[in-house]
Every structure is written in C-alpha cells, then in structure tokens.
Design a protein around this motif. Structure first.
Motif, PDB file in Angstrom:
ATOM      1  N   ARG A  38       0.835  -1.181   0.000  1.00 32.26           N
ATOM      2  CA  ARG A  38       0.000   0.000   0.000  1.00 32.26           C
ATOM      3  C   ARG A  38       0.877   1.240   0.000  1.00 32.26           C
ATOM      4  O   ARG A  38       2.020   1.209   0.458  1.00 32.26           O
ATOM      5  CB  ARG A  38      -0.945   0.028   1.207  1.00 32.26           C
ATOM      6  N   ALA A  40       0.332   5.386   0.825  1.00 27.23           N
ATOM      7  CA  ALA A  40      -0.457   6.547   1.211  1.00 27.23           C
ATOM      8  C   ALA A  40       0.181   7.791   0.596  1.00 27.23           C
ATOM      9  O   ALA A  40       1.384   7.787   0.302  1.00 27.23           O
ATOM     10  CB  ALA A  40      -0.517   6.663   2.726  1.00 27.23           C
ATOM     11  N   GLU A  89      -5.629   5.275   9.379  1.00 27.57           N
ATOM     12  CA  GLU A  89      -4.250   5.155   8.884  1.00 27.57           C
ATOM     13  C   GLU A  89      -4.077   4.034   7.874  1.00 27.57           C
ATOM     14  O   GLU A  89      -2.992   3.882   7.289  1.00 27.57           O
ATOM     15  CB  GLU A  89      -3.271   4.972  10.049  1.00 27.57           C
ATOM     16  N   THR A  91      -5.809   4.067   5.205  1.00 33.01           N
ATOM     17  CA  THR A  91      -6.141   4.725   3.945  1.00 33.01           C
ATOM     18  C   THR A  91      -4.922   4.783   3.035  1.00 33.01           C
ATOM     19  O   THR A  91      -3.864   5.270   3.423  1.00 33.01           O
ATOM     20  CB  THR A  91      -6.652   6.154   4.208  1.00 33.01           C
ATOM     21  N   ALA A  92      -5.071   4.243   1.827  1.00 36.29           N
ATOM     22  CA  ALA A  92      -3.955   4.175   0.883  1.00 36.29           C
ATOM     23  C   ALA A  92      -4.442   3.552  -0.413  1.00 36.29           C
ATOM     24  O   ALA A  92      -5.554   3.021  -0.500  1.00 36.29           O
ATOM     25  CB  ALA A  92      -2.818   3.330   1.458  1.00 36.29           C
ATOM     26  N   THR A 123     -10.239   3.957   1.434  1.00 36.62           N
ATOM     27  CA  THR A 123     -10.356   5.163   2.237  1.00 36.62           C
ATOM     28  C   THR A 123     -11.146   4.846   3.494  1.00 36.62           C
ATOM     29  O   THR A 123     -12.278   4.354   3.412  1.00 36.62           O
ATOM     30  CB  THR A 123     -11.049   6.282   1.458  1.00 36.62           C
TER      31      THR A 123
END
Length: 126
Positions: A38, A40, A89, A91-92, A123
C-alpha cells in the motif's frame, strides 16, 4: 508474463471491513510469492502482507497483524486481502504484486516483485 487486476476497494468508516481481491492470469506456474502493498499520499510503498505460493506461509506487517488476512484461492485464481477493524491510517492505494524468481522475502520489498496490478483505493474515515 503475469497479469494482475485488483478490485474491492472503496470507502468505509473506521472499524469497518473490506475485502480486496487480485485476479491473476498468465503463466501462473511461475509465481513463487504474492503480496499486497500500500502507498499513502506522501509516503513510500510498504508491504502489508505476503504469501509463498509453494507452502502457503504468510507474513504481515505489524501494523495490520491480527486485522488483515491474506489468502489464495487456486480455483478462482485470486489473491485476497480481508481487512477488518479498519483504521484511518489504513487509507492508501493498495497494490497486488507477484514474484516469479524466488527472490521475495519478508519484509517485502518492491524490487523483489516483477508484476504489479494497477491498484485499488481504500479510504477509511474516522
């Protein structure tokens, strides 16, 4: 050659769940390990989970251990990532990757994976 296509991303509230799926095709017998990464905004791409296709051994980043589960469905030719108890956190953009050279180890490095999907956005709102 191996082709990878991710799906399953979306928006969810903190504490919720999502299941990502990576459909793989091509020369499947050449795949030695697969992983989820991932990235971000403003951060480096990081390995989230990895699986050795030969024995099924799995590895997880400390930040997701106990919440995420990586699995392979050989009948459907998919690599899945079940994500529970999601946090903001998490989210990416999430990417599926495949290695065909027995070069990947944990912690997973981008350079060890030759094949990548296009990514799917996750998200998590608070």
């Amino acid at each position: 050659q191996v082709q990878l296509v991710e799906s399953g991303g979306g928006s969810v509230q903190a504490g919720g769940s999502l299941r990502l799926s990576c459909q793989f095709s091509g020369y499947l017998n050449s795949i030695t390990s697969m992983g989820w990464f991932r990235q971000a905004p403003g951060k480096e791409r990081e390995g989230v989970a990895m699986l050795y296709t030969g024995g099924g051994r799995t590895f997880y980043a400390d930040s997701v251990k106990g919440r995420f589960t990586i699995s392979q469905d050989n009948a459907k030719f998919t690599l899945d990532l079940q994500m529970n108890s999601l946090k903001p956190e998490d989210t990416a953009m999430y990417y599926c990757a495949a290695d065909t050279s027995f070069g990947a180890s944990w912690p997973a490095r981008e350079s060890d994976f030759a094949y990548w999907g296009q990514g799917t956005q996750v998200t998590v709102s608070s």
